[in-house]
Design a protein around this motif. Structure first.
Motif, mmCIF file in Angstrom:
data_model
loop_
_atom_site.group_PDB
_atom_site.id
_atom_site.type_symbol
_atom_site.label_atom_id
_atom_site.label_comp_id
_atom_site.label_asym_id
_atom_site.label_seq_id
_atom_site.Cartn_x
_atom_site.Cartn_y
_atom_site.Cartn_z
ATOM 1 N N GLU A 1 -62.562 108.246 -60.141
ATOM 2 C CA GLU A 1 -63.010 107.029 -59.616
ATOM 3 C C GLU A 1 -61.882 106.872 -58.490
ATOM 4 N N LEU A 2 -60.648 107.049 -58.696
ATOM 5 C CA LEU A 2 -59.654 107.104 -57.371
ATOM 6 C C LEU A 2 -59.948 107.880 -56.259
ATOM 7 N N LYS A 3 -60.246 109.108 -56.890
ATOM 8 C CA LYS A 3 -60.296 110.405 -55.979
ATOM 9 C C LYS A 3 -61.680 110.364 -55.098
ATOM 10 N N GLU A 4 -62.656 110.148 -55.903
ATOM 11 C CA GLU A 4 -63.894 110.101 -55.431
ATOM 12 C C GLU A 4 -64.506 109.051 -54.709
ATOM 13 N N ARG A 5 -64.379 107.813 -55.222
ATOM 14 C CA ARG A 5 -64.907 106.775 -54.858
ATOM 15 C C ARG A 5 -64.053 105.723 -54.484
ATOM 16 N N ARG A 6 -62.657 106.109 -54.572
ATOM 17 C CA ARG A 6 -61.568 104.983 -53.842
ATOM 18 C C ARG A 6 -61.692 103.778 -54.355
ATOM 19 N N THR A 7 -61.975 103.736 -55.717
ATOM 20 C CA THR A 7 -62.007 102.251 -56.210
ATOM 21 C C THR A 7 -60.664 101.899 -56.559
ATOM 22 N N PHE A 8 -59.641 102.561 -56.834
ATOM 23 C CA PHE A 8 -58.259 102.097 -57.041
ATOM 24 C C PHE A 8 -57.402 102.631 -56.198
ATOM 25 N N ARG A 9 -56.400 101.911 -56.003
ATOM 26 C CA ARG A 9 -55.116 102.138 -54.844
ATOM 27 C C ARG A 9 -54.185 102.988 -55.701
ATOM 28 N N SER A 10 -54.051 102.718 -57.122
ATOM 29 C CA SER A 10 -52.959 103.454 -57.842
ATOM 30 C C SER A 10 -53.566 103.355 -59.699
ATOM 31 N N ILE A 11 -52.917 104.195 -60.213
ATOM 32 C CA ILE A 11 -53.314 104.367 -61.644
ATOM 33 C C ILE A 11 -51.730 104.556 -62.348
ATOM 34 N N TYR B 1 -56.829 97.842 -58.185
ATOM 35 C CA TYR B 1 -58.025 98.142 -57.371
ATOM 36 C C TYR B 1 -57.632 97.994 -55.857
ATOM 37 N N LYS B 2 -58.592 98.636 -55.289
ATOM 38 C CA LYS B 2 -58.413 98.317 -53.511
ATOM 39 C C LYS B 2 -59.248 97.242 -53.502
ATOM 40 N N GLY C 1 -64.062 90.709 -51.674
ATOM 41 C CA GLY C 1 -63.428 89.572 -51.147
ATOM 42 C C GLY C 1 -62.077 89.136 -52.061
ATOM 43 N N GLU C 2 -61.535 90.157 -52.873
ATOM 44 C CA GLU C 2 -60.436 90.071 -53.675
ATOM 45 C C GLU C 2 -59.444 90.669 -52.722
ATOM 46 N N ARG C 3 -58.025 89.835 -52.945
ATOM 47 C CA ARG C 3 -57.083 90.327 -52.524
ATOM 48 C C ARG C 3 -56.555 91.685 -53.097
ATOM 49 N N GLU C 4 -56.329 92.605 -52.167
ATOM 50 C CA GLU C 4 -55.687 93.925 -52.424
ATOM 51 C C GLU C 4 -54.281 93.912 -53.019
ATOM 52 N N GLN C 5 -53.878 94.536 -53.862
ATOM 53 C CA GLN C 5 -52.276 94.570 -54.336
ATOM 54 C C GLN C 5 -51.693 95.507 -53.310
ATOM 55 N N SER C 6 -50.537 94.852 -53.160
ATOM 56 C CA SER C 6 -49.408 95.580 -52.314
ATOM 57 C C SER C 6 -48.706 96.806 -52.782
ATOM 58 N N TYR C 7 -48.195 97.530 -51.726
ATOM 59 C CA TYR C 7 -47.710 98.555 -52.518
ATOM 60 C C TYR C 7 -46.307 98.047 -53.409
ATOM 61 N N GLU C 8 -45.798 97.076 -52.914
ATOM 62 C CA GLU C 8 -44.573 96.431 -53.501
ATOM 63 C C GLU C 8 -45.002 96.003 -54.792
ATOM 64 N N GLU C 9 -46.131 95.495 -54.873
ATOM 65 C CA GLU C 9 -46.500 95.056 -56.531
ATOM 66 C C GLU C 9 -46.701 96.062 -57.236
ATOM 67 N N PHE C 10 -47.270 97.322 -56.834
ATOM 68 C CA PHE C 10 -47.355 98.537 -57.477
ATOM 69 C C PHE C 10 -45.916 98.921 -58.006
ATOM 70 N N ALA C 11 -45.180 99.201 -57.198
ATOM 71 C CA ALA C 11 -43.789 99.703 -57.348
ATOM 72 C C ALA C 11 -43.119 98.857 -58.361
ATOM 73 N N ASN C 12 -43.312 97.634 -58.037
ATOM 74 C CA ASN C 12 -42.482 96.502 -59.020
ATOM 75 C C ASN C 12 -43.227 96.601 -60.339
ATOM 76 N N SER C 13 -44.362 97.045 -60.730
ATOM 77 C CA SER C 13 -44.973 97.030 -61.933
ATOM 78 C C SER C 13 -44.706 98.142 -62.844
ATOM 79 N N LEU C 14 -43.816 99.178 -62.240
ATOM 80 C CA LEU C 14 -43.183 100.163 -62.995
ATOM 81 C C LEU C 14 -42.135 99.623 -63.775
ATOM 82 N N PRO C 15 -42.062 100.009 -65.192
ATOM 83 C CA PRO C 15 -40.984 99.627 -66.097
ATOM 84 C C PRO C 15 -39.743 100.003 -65.724
#
Length: 133
Positions: free
Chosen positions: A13-23, A40-41, A45-59
């Motif tokens: 889904e990420l690779k072909e449809r570009r649905t997600f920003r990260s997994i 999700y990207k 009309g939803e707000r896209e998650q920022s890179y910082e939010e992704f990085a900070n979600s790592l334990p």
């Protein structure tokens, strides 16, 4: 190590449809790899998650694998693999993630850049930009 079906499907889904920003993937105690979360990207009309939010979600004290779809220049997209292994993680978990990394990556065709990160500075936007360019 057993890869749950959702792992490949979510990556496609990420690779072909570009649905997600990260997994973010997690290895369970039974050695099964699961999708722990995906970001999700911007859609509908939803707000896209920022890179910082992704990085900070790592334990802070557990290992993970992550896939990041990043585009610094429009049309120049890179799919990055991140082996997240913070110094505070348990040694046994670090060994499990390290020893299964290559097999996991082989299951996901299309990874272009690889990072090994022990803290957030290893995968800052500047560090990623330097590595990609």
């Amino acid at each position: 190590m057993v890869l749950h079906d959702d792992c490949k499907l979510t990556f496609l889904e990420l690779k072909e449809r570009r649905t997600f920003r990260s997994i973010v993937y997690k290895i369970e105690d039974n050695m099964q790899v699961i999708v722990e979360k995906h970001h999700y990207k911007k859609m509908h009309g939803e707000r896209e998650q920022s890179y910082e939010e992704f990085a900070n979600s790592l334990p802070a004290d557990e290992c993970r694998y992550a896939i990041l779809d990043i585009e610094f220049v429009p049309g120049e997209r890179k799919i990055c693999f991140i082996a997240w292994s913070p110094s505070t993680a348990k040694m046994r978990k670090k060994m499990i993630y390290s020893s299964t990394k290559d097999r996991f990556k082989r299951e996901l065709d299309g990874i272009q850049v690889e990072f090994h990160a022990t803290d957030l500075t290893d995968i800052s936007l500047d560090a990623i930009r330097r590595r990609i360019n």
